[in-house]
Design a protein around this motif. Structure first.
Motif, mmCIF file in Angstrom:
data_model
loop_
_atom_site.group_PDB
_atom_site.id
_atom_site.type_symbol
_atom_site.label_atom_id
_atom_site.label_comp_id
_atom_site.label_asym_id
_atom_site.label_seq_id
_atom_site.Cartn_x
_atom_site.Cartn_y
_atom_site.Cartn_z
ATOM 1 N N LYS B 107 -20.908 8.131 2.823
ATOM 2 C CA LYS B 107 -19.500 7.743 2.856
ATOM 3 C C LYS B 107 -19.290 6.626 1.839
ATOM 4 N N CYS B 108 -18.088 6.563 1.305
ATOM 5 C CA CYS B 108 -17.880 5.465 0.366
ATOM 6 C C CYS B 108 -16.442 4.979 0.384
ATOM 7 N N ILE B 109 -16.266 3.858 -0.271
ATOM 8 C CA ILE B 109 -14.946 3.250 -0.363
ATOM 9 C C ILE B 109 -14.624 3.065 -1.835
ATOM 10 N N THR B 110 -13.435 3.445 -2.210
ATOM 11 C CA THR B 110 -13.015 3.218 -3.591
ATOM 12 C C THR B 110 -12.072 2.027 -3.604
ATOM 13 N N THR B 111 -12.385 1.046 -4.433
ATOM 14 C CA THR B 111 -11.475 -0.093 -4.505
ATOM 15 C C THR B 111 -10.732 -0.059 -5.837
ATOM 16 N N VAL B 112 -9.464 -0.379 -5.760
ATOM 17 C CA VAL B 112 -8.623 -0.407 -6.953
ATOM 18 C C VAL B 112 -8.150 -1.835 -7.129
ATOM 19 N N LYS B 113 -8.496 -2.413 -8.278
ATOM 20 C CA LYS B 113 -8.072 -3.785 -8.532
ATOM 21 C C LYS B 113 -7.089 -3.819 -9.684
ATOM 22 N N GLY B 114 -6.187 -4.725 -9.626
ATOM 23 C CA GLY B 114 -5.339 -4.986 -10.797
ATOM 24 C C GLY B 114 -4.026 -4.242 -10.826
ATOM 25 N N LEU B 115 -3.729 -3.477 -9.772
ATOM 26 C CA LEU B 115 -2.457 -2.747 -9.797
ATOM 27 C C LEU B 115 -1.268 -3.696 -9.871
ATOM 28 N N GLU B 116 -1.400 -4.851 -9.249
ATOM 29 C CA GLU B 116 -0.255 -5.759 -9.193
ATOM 30 C C GLU B 116 0.126 -6.273 -10.576
ATOM 31 N N LEU B 117 -0.829 -6.194 -11.526
ATOM 32 C CA LEU B 117 -0.528 -6.670 -12.873
ATOM 33 C C LEU B 117 0.514 -5.798 -13.558
ATOM 34 N N PHE B 118 0.714 -4.612 -13.030
ATOM 35 C CA PHE B 118 1.702 -3.724 -13.632
ATOM 36 C C PHE B 118 2.988 -3.694 -12.825
ATOM 37 N N GLY B 119 3.144 -4.677 -11.984
ATOM 38 C CA GLY B 119 4.374 -4.760 -11.203
ATOM 39 C C GLY B 119 4.458 -3.725 -10.104
ATOM 40 N N VAL B 120 3.300 -3.328 -9.590
ATOM 41 C CA VAL B 120 3.300 -2.356 -8.508
ATOM 42 C C VAL B 120 3.158 -3.111 -7.197
#
Lengths: 182, 187
Positions: B107-120
Motif C-alpha cells: 500500500k502506498c500514499i502519494t503526497t502532492v506538494k506545492g499546489l497552493e503556489l498556483f492559487g489552488v
C-alpha cells in the motif's frame, strides 16, 4: 524561543479562563512586577474576560482584547511582551548588552556573558539566576529583548563564558509581529 | 494607591515596525531611511546629512540633464528578500512535487506538494482528488510547516493529467516526481 515565523497557526487552543485562574494570573503578575501594580487594573481589567492561548512548546500567551500582553512557559514566571515593556520600561530588571551583540540578539541568539561584561554592557548585581530580565542595548533607549537569566549576575561576571541569558522574546520575532491574535 | 505611571510612548518605525532606533538592525534599513529622515531625524543625524547631499546631487543632475527623461531611474529594481545575516533569499519557482511513500509493502500514499503556489485551494483539491481516484485524500501539515495533500493509493501516473486538466494554470513542466530521492520532471 519564538520563531521568526511564529504565527497564529501555532496557537493550539484559546480559552477564556475561569475567574479563579484569572485571579491567579493577576496575582503572579503583580508579585513578579510590583511596578506594574498601579496600572494592572487598566491592563488586565477584572471585569473583562482574560484569554489564555496555548501554543506549542508549553507556551501560554495571556491575551486581553486579543492583544498579547504576557507569556509564560510551562509554569514559569509571566513575562511581558516587548510592546508592553516599552510602555512601562521600569517594571523589569535591566541588563545591557554592548553594541556588537545587538545584531545577534535581534536574530534570536541567546545572550552570552562577554556581551554583558564588556565596556558597553551593564550588569545589575541584584539579578539572580532564573529571573526574567529586560535586555537593553548600548546607546539605545528601549529594550530589544526579554530574557531569562541562566546564571546570576555575579556568576556572569566571574564565569564570563557561555550563555548568560536565554533569549525569550526579541524585536521582530513572531510574537512581536503578532500585534493582535484573532 | 500610588500615582499611575503613564504608559511610555515609543516611536515605532512606520516601515518595519521596530522602534525607530533599532531600524539600523532591522530587516531592511534602506527602506526605512526615508521614513526615518522624516519622522526621527534626531536619531540618525548622519542619515539626514547624507540625504541632504543626495538631494543636492539630484538637483544638479536635473540641471545637467533636463532633456533626458528619467526613464532610466524609474526602472523597477529587482526585489531581493534579505534574510537575517545578509543572505539573499531566492524567490522560489512554483512547482509541484509528487512523492510516493510505501507503507505495509503493497500500500502506498502519494503526497502532492506545492499546489497552493498556483492559487489552488487545498481543501477543494483534496476533495477533487479523492473523488477522482475514489480514495481518501486529505490536507496534511508537511514537515516544513507547508501544507500538502496526501492521497491514499498509487496514483502516480494519472495524477499529472488530472492536475493539468483540472487546473489549467499549472504548466506541465512545473510538475516533478521524486523517484529514489531524485527529482524527475513529469513530462
Amino acid at each position: 524561543m519564538f520563531h521568526r515565523v511564529f504565527s497564529s497557526e501555532e496557537v493550539s487552543a484559546q480559552n477564556q479562563v475561569k475567574a479563579s485562574v484569572q485571579r491567579k494570573i493577576r496575582q503572579s503578575i503583580a508579585d513578579e512586577y510590583p511596578g506594574l501594580e498601579p496600572v494592572l487594573e487598566d491592563l488586565l481589567p477584572k471585569k473583562s474576560p482574560l484569554i489564555v492561548a496555548k501554543c506549542q512548546n508549553h507556551l501560554n500567551l495571556v491575551l486581553v482584547n486579543n492583544v498579547p500582553l504576557f507569556f509564560n512557559i510551562r509554569d514559569g514566571p509571566y513575562m511581558p511582551t516587548l510592546r508592553l515593556l516599552h510602555q512601562y520600561p521600569n517594571i523589569m530588571k535591566k541588563l545591557q548588552v554592548d553594541r556588537g551583540a545587538i545584531r545577534f540578539v535581534l536574530a534570536g541568539a541567546n545572550i552570552m556573558c562577554p556581551g554583558l561584561t564588556s565596556p558597553g554592557g551593564v550588569l545589575d548585581d541584584e539579578v539572580g539566576a532564573e529571573t526574567p530580565v529586560a535586555i537593553m542595548a548600548e546607546g539605545k533607549q528601549h529594550a530589544l529583548a526579554i530574557g531569562f537569566t541562566k546564571m546570576s549576575a555575579k556568576d556572569i561576571r566571574t564565569i564570563n563564558k557561555g550563555i548568560g541569558i536565554d533569549n525569550m522574546h526579541y524585536l521582530n520575532d513572531g510574537l512581536w509581529k503578532m500585534e493582535r491574535l484573532d | 494607591m500610588a500615582e499611575k505611571p503613564q504608559p511610555f510612548q515609543v516611536l515605532y518605525c512606520g516601515v518595519c515596525g521596530l522602534p525607530a532606533e533599532y531600524c539600523e538592525f532591522g530587516p531592511d534599513f534602506e527602506k526605512c531611511k526615508p521614513w526615518l529622515i522624516q519622522n526621527a531625524p534626531d536619531l540618525y543625524p548622519d542619515l539626514v546629512k547624507e540625504a541632504g547631499s543626495k538631494e543636492a546631487d539630484k538637483v544638479s543632475d536635473q540641471l545637467s540633464s533636463t532633456s533626458i527623461s528619467d526613464a532610466g531611474s524609474s526602472k523597477p529594481k529587482e526585489e531581493v528578500k534579505r534574510l537575517p545575516g545578509g543572505k539573499i533569499k531566492k524567490k522560489e519557482k512554483p512547482e509541484i512535487i509528487i512523492e510516493k511513500m510505501t507503507r505495509n509493502k503493497r500500500k502506498c500514499i502519494t503526497t502532492v506538494k506545492g499546489l497552493e503556489l498556483f492559487g489552488v485551494k487545498l481543501n477543494d483539491a483534496s476533495k477533487k482528488l479523492g473523488k477522482k481516484f475514489a480514495t481518501g485524500a486529505s490536507v496534511v501539515k508537511g514537515p516544513t510547516e507547508k501544507e500538502q495533500i496526501d492521497v491514499q493509493g498509487d496514483i502516480f501516473y494519472d495524477i499529472v493529467d488530472f492536475i493539468t486538466e483540472t487546473w489549467p494554470d499549472v504548466p506541465e513542466n512545473a510538475i516533478y516526481f521524486i523517484e529514489d530521492g531524485k527529482k524527475v520532471p513529469a513530462v
